[in-house]
Design a protein around this motif. Structure first.
Motif: not given
Length: 266
Positions: A132-138, A199-215
């Protein structure tokens, strides 16, 4: 012969219609959403307004904590990046705020007391994500021109400043309240802004984030306000703004490297 042609034509139309319906269904099924929760903390305690937090012989009490999260990116297991469109979100815990226009030329309005920790990321490509990446600010495009709007960006929420560099720009982060050491109490106002502190934040996830339409899925982040102040002598510099450039840069650095951590992925 005409009957045969008619049957063939109807069959083609039905096949085309079915294919379009199937494509539409597949398009829906190939996307999903996830919720990112920004759980505010102070050290190992839950954050709350008007609450005493003691660390290092100093007691902190906050009446406001607000910050912009922008340009969210998810990286899948193949290393491909999915950039969330128009991802500008104001995370906050604040009481009511009296606001005036950007240049003090509009009637005073009241921004209501608000607590917001959840961000829903929609229309994500289905799959497994590892980062997951995101920035703090505009970012500078919008920070330099408040007439341009995207996502939740607006100059009407009290997160702009006209005194920094003689132009109006967004306040990236703001934490205000009081700090007490022994019998000495000072008003606290720790803010960041200006393009250099985006500034940009980079976070490695401890397990996979599973994205689907059903869950449903989600990420819970710890947001440690105590880390915002790491290395800052708030008794000497209780107010941080553009006039305290080096201290503001240090606070911005804390946001990018220390404040955010992954609590859970579900």
């Amino acid at each position: 012969m005409k009957k045969i042609l008619t049957i063939v034509t109807l069959s083609s139309l039905l096949f085309t219609a079915c294919s379009k319906d199937k494509d539409a269904i597949n398009a829906v099924e190939s996307t999903g959403k996830t919720t990112v929760t920004f759980d505010a903390r102070f050290g190992n305690q839950d954050f709350a307004l008007n609450t005493d937090f003691t660390t290092g012989g100093r007691t902190f009490n906050f009446n406001k904590f607000r910050y912009w999260i922008s340009n969210v990116v998810l990286v899948n297991t193949n290393g491909e990046e999915f950039k969330v469109p128009a991802s500008y979100y104001l995370l906050e815990e604040t009481g009511t705020i009296s606001l005036t226009g950007v240049n003090n030329d509009l009637p005073t309005t009241v921004y209501p007391a608000t607590k917001r920790e959840d961000v829903v990321l929609k229309d994500l490509k289905a799959g497994d994500y590892k980062t997951l990446k995101f920035s703090v600010g505009v970012d500078s495009r919008y920070n330099d021109n408040l007439s341009l709007l995207a996502g939740e960006l607006s100059p009407l929420n009290g997160m702009t400043n006209v005194s920094w560099m003689w132009l109006t720009s967004y306040i990236f982060t703001s934490a205000t309240g009081k700090v007490t050491e022994a019998a000495n109490t000072k008003n606290l106002k720790i803010e960041t802004g200006l393009n250099a502190n985006y500034k940009t934040v980079t976070l490695e996830l401890p397990q996979f984030l599973k994205v689907s339409a059903t869950k449903s899925s989600g990420i819970v982040l710890n947001v440690d306000l105590a880390k915002v102040l790491d290395g800052i002598d708030v008794m000497t510099t209780p107010v941080v703004g553009a006039a305290q450039a080096s201290t503001m840069a240090a606070v911005a650095g804390n946001y990018s490297t220390k404040v955010f951590s992954v609590k859970t992925v579900h």
